[in-house]
Design a protein around this motif. Structure first.
Motif, PDB file in Angstrom:
ATOM      1  N   TYR A  61       0.918  -1.228  -0.089  1.00 22.13           N
ATOM      2  CA  TYR A  61      -0.012   0.064  -0.149  1.00 22.13           C
ATOM      3  C   TYR A  61       0.875   1.308   0.059  1.00 22.13           C
ATOM      4  CZ  TYR A  61      -4.073  -2.867   0.815  1.00 22.13           C
ATOM      5  OH  TYR A  61      -5.098  -3.962   0.713  1.00 22.13           O
ATOM      6  N   VAL A  62       2.023   1.146   0.618  1.00 27.42           N
ATOM      7  CA  VAL A  62       2.904   2.388   0.487  1.00 27.42           C
ATOM      8  C   VAL A  62       3.445   2.561  -1.011  1.00 27.42           C
ATOM      9  CG1 VAL A  62       5.164   3.093   1.194  1.00 27.42           C
ATOM     10  CG2 VAL A  62       3.545   2.096   3.099  1.00 27.42           C
ATOM     11  N   CYS A  63       3.533   1.717  -1.581  1.00 26.96           N
ATOM     12  CA  CYS A  63       4.137   1.651  -2.858  1.00 26.96           C
ATOM     13  C   CYS A  63       2.833   2.196  -3.825  1.00 26.96           C
ATOM     14  CB  CYS A  63       4.324   0.334  -3.756  1.00 26.96           C
ATOM     15  SG  CYS A  63       6.115  -0.421  -2.787  1.00 26.96           S
ATOM     16  N   CYS A  64       1.552   1.843  -3.489  1.00 27.74           N
ATOM     17  CA  CYS A  64       0.482   2.418  -4.077  1.00 27.74           C
ATOM     18  C   CYS A  64       0.283   4.130  -3.880  1.00 27.74           C
ATOM     19  CB  CYS A  64      -0.772   1.781  -3.949  1.00 27.74           C
ATOM     20  SG  CYS A  64      -0.829   0.069  -4.314  1.00 27.74           S
ATOM     21  N   VAL A  65       0.678   4.306  -2.774  1.00 25.19           N
ATOM     22  CA  VAL A  65       0.584   5.788  -2.351  1.00 25.19           C
ATOM     23  C   VAL A  65       1.772   6.563  -3.303  1.00 25.19           C
ATOM     24  CG1 VAL A  65       1.205   7.252  -0.728  1.00 25.19           C
ATOM     25  CG2 VAL A  65      -0.320   5.334   0.074  1.00 25.19           C
ATOM     26  N   LEU A  66       2.805   5.915  -3.341  1.00 22.20           N
ATOM     27  CA  LEU A  66       3.768   6.748  -4.104  1.00 22.20           C
ATOM     28  C   LEU A  66       3.552   6.576  -5.649  1.00 22.20           C
ATOM     29  CD1 LEU A  66       7.133   5.051  -2.293  1.00 22.20           C
ATOM     30  CD2 LEU A  66       6.248   7.286  -2.007  1.00 22.20           C
ATOM     31  N   TRP A  67       2.868   5.601  -6.073  1.00 21.16           N
ATOM     32  CA  TRP A  67       2.479   5.494  -7.481  1.00 21.16           C
ATOM     33  C   TRP A  67       1.381   6.387  -7.806  1.00 21.16           C
ATOM     34  CZ3 TRP A  67      -2.454   3.705  -8.944  1.00 21.16           C
ATOM     35  CH2 TRP A  67      -2.687   3.545 -10.548  1.00 21.16           C
ATOM     36  N   TRP A  80      -6.559   6.761  -0.123  1.00 19.40           N
ATOM     37  CA  TRP A  80      -7.276   5.277   0.180  1.00 19.40           C
ATOM     38  C   TRP A  80      -5.887   4.379   0.665  1.00 19.40           C
ATOM     39  CZ3 TRP A  80     -11.478   3.755   1.903  1.00 19.40           C
ATOM     40  CH2 TRP A  80     -12.724   4.324   1.628  1.00 19.40           C
ATOM     41  N   ASN A  81      -5.150   4.478  -0.394  1.00 21.13           N
ATOM     42  CA  ASN A  81      -3.915   3.507  -0.036  1.00 21.13           C
ATOM     43  C   ASN A  81      -3.013   4.190   1.182  1.00 21.13           C
ATOM     44  OD1 ASN A  81      -3.549   1.451  -2.279  1.00 21.13           O
ATOM     45  ND2 ASN A  81      -3.994   3.376  -3.456  1.00 21.13           N
ATOM     46  N   PHE A  82      -3.115   5.098   1.431  1.00 24.33           N
ATOM     47  CA  PHE A  82      -2.538   5.669   2.807  1.00 24.33           C
ATOM     48  C   PHE A  82      -3.311   5.305   3.867  1.00 24.33           C
ATOM     49  CE2 PHE A  82      -2.076   8.729   6.088  1.00 24.33           C
ATOM     50  CZ  PHE A  82      -0.786   8.830   6.405  1.00 24.33           C
ATOM     51  N   LEU A  83      -4.637   5.422   3.961  1.00 26.16           N
ATOM     52  CA  LEU A  83      -5.275   4.645   5.051  1.00 26.16           C
ATOM     53  C   LEU A  83      -5.231   3.194   5.087  1.00 26.16           C
ATOM     54  CD1 LEU A  83      -8.848   6.676   4.568  1.00 26.16           C
ATOM     55  CD2 LEU A  83      -6.953   6.890   5.904  1.00 26.16           C
ATOM     56  N   LEU A  84      -5.035   2.453   3.887  1.00 27.11           N
ATOM     57  CA  LEU A  84      -4.681   0.930   4.201  1.00 27.11           C
ATOM     58  C   LEU A  84      -3.502   0.637   4.721  1.00 27.11           C
ATOM     59  CD1 LEU A  84      -6.541   0.041   0.737  1.00 27.11           C
ATOM     60  CD2 LEU A  84      -7.414  -0.343   3.226  1.00 27.11           C
ATOM     61  N   ALA A  85      -2.493   1.494   4.332  1.00 27.30           N
ATOM     62  CA  ALA A  85      -1.057   1.435   4.630  1.00 27.30           C
ATOM     63  C   ALA A  85      -0.990   1.692   6.289  1.00 27.30           C
ATOM     64  CB  ALA A  85      -0.071   2.185   4.223  1.00 27.30           C
ATOM     65  N   THR A  86      -1.806   2.553   6.974  1.00 28.14           N
ATOM     66  CA  THR A  86      -1.570   2.988   8.281  1.00 28.14           C
ATOM     67  C   THR A  86      -2.255   1.961   8.916  1.00 28.14           C
ATOM     68  OG1 THR A  86      -1.738   5.198   7.556  1.00 28.14           O
ATOM     69  CG2 THR A  86      -2.526   4.884   9.901  1.00 28.14           C
TER      70      THR A  86
END
Length: 364
Positions: A61-67, A80-86
């Motif tokens: 999910y961190v990689c998705c945030v960067l993408w 959304w990806n930031f919330l999932l990573a958290t």
């Protein structure tokens, strides 16, 4: 309602409404995020499986945030990806907290792996047992006594963790207690919860020892409340007492060097007071038992009955039969039981009960 459902059906069954597909592929971060997510969903169960699962999911999910931030440029993708990573990171923090909370001292952890893991005892039940002894490890110096015969009250149950303890009675050595054996299991089982008593043996540390101890009342309350723990202690105490009995069995030898088996009921007669009260009479009877059966005495011939020296008896058609000898049985515990005087045996049988174990053990 029917119009909406028909429109949704047309969108699903018809071709895509995209005006045109992108010719270039997404960046490396997008593909890396999907690969990491794929590895994360392959995680197993258990604590370490959860570590594997949430660790890879959080990284994906961190990689998705960067993408989403650098390539897709979409705020919704980033949020959304930031919330999932958290959420994955919080789950990892909770797992670490649980592991730190379940950590036991070194002595109790080794005790759990030695005694409880082979029996598949849950950690929660083991914590209840450890909490009952207040997580205290007590020590004994060399030649320090844990209990004195006839003086120390039976008010606890202890388990030896390290060292070696010598058990004696009236100054006579009985057996040793080794690590991960109960120090006073016979006293615990022989005394009901509502009664009080004192030790019948003396326990002395031969080496520096460490042990844990449960107070008698607290442990009885725990066993009454937790049925599983009560069964667990019943198994452990029964095995420990059997080990002590077999250790005593190795010290029971006859005068000719044969080792008795204390499981045989006939040994009660050997160790009982009847054998000691017989005294020299029993020894004479022992000799009579082992003597071969002698031929019956014959009357001495009178002078008139002497046959002439020149005459011989007529030859017999069949050879004379060999005189029978009494079969000498192999010395064992059953044979020893049969040597007891009949009057003592009749007294035991007249009561209609099985003979009890002797109060005083024979000198070894």
């Amino acid at each position: 309602m029917s119009a909406d459902s028909s429109t949704l059906g047309q969108r699903l069954w018809q071709g895509p409404v995209c005006a045109g597909w992108k010719q270039d592929v997404e960046g490396a971060l997008y593909h890396l995020a999907n690969c990491v997510l794929l590895l994360g969903f392959m995680g197993g169960s258990g604590v370490y499986g959860c570590f594997y699962l949430f660790g890879f999911l959080g990284t994906g999910y961190v990689c998705c945030v960067l993408w989403g931030w650098f390539n897709a440029c979409g705020l919704d993708i980033v949020i959304w990806n930031f919330l999932l990573a958290t959420a994955c990171l919080l789950q990892l923090a909770h797992l670490v907290y649980r592991l730190r909370k379940d950590t036991l001292p070194e002595e109790f952890d080794l005790l759990y792996r030695t005694l409880c893991v082979p029996l598949q005892v849950p950690m929660q039940a083991y914590k209840e047992i450890v909490r009952c002894c207040e997580e205290q490890v007590l020590t004994l110096a060399t030649e320090q006594t844990y209990a004195v015969e006839g003086e120390t009250p039976i008010d606890r149950l202890s388990l030896l963790l390290s060292g070696r303890v010598r058990v004696s009675q009236d100054g006579q050595f009985l057996h040793y207690i080794f690590p991960y054996q109960f120090m006073d299991s016979p006293e615990w089982e022989s005394l009901p919860p509502s009664e009080e008593g004192v030790f019948q043996v003396t326990l002395t540390a031969e080496t520096p020892c460490s042990y844990i101890s449960w107070p008698r009342k607290s442990l009885h309350l725990l066993l009454a409340k937790e049925r599983y723990i009560s069964r667990l202690f019943s198994v452990l105490l029964g095995y420990d007492i059997s080990e002590k009995i077999y250790a005593l069995n190795e010290k029971l030898f006859a005068k000719f060097g044969l080792c008795f088996d204390i499981r045989l009921p006939s040994l009660y007669h050997v160790l009982g007071s009847a054998a000691s009260d017989a005294g020299p009479e029993s020894e004479k009877e022992d000799e009579e038992v082992h003597e071969p059966a002698a031929a019956p005495p014959q009357a001495a011939p009178t002078p008139d009955q002497h046959m002439p020296s020149c005459s011989r008896p007529p030859a017999a058609t069949h050879p004379p039969a060999r005189p029978s000898r009494a079969r000498v049985s192999r010395p064992d515990s059953d044979g020893l039981a049969s040597r007891i005087p009949l009057h003592s045996y009749s007294q035991v049988m007249s009561t209609g009960q099985a003979p009890l174990a002797p109060v005083s053990t024979p000198e070894l």
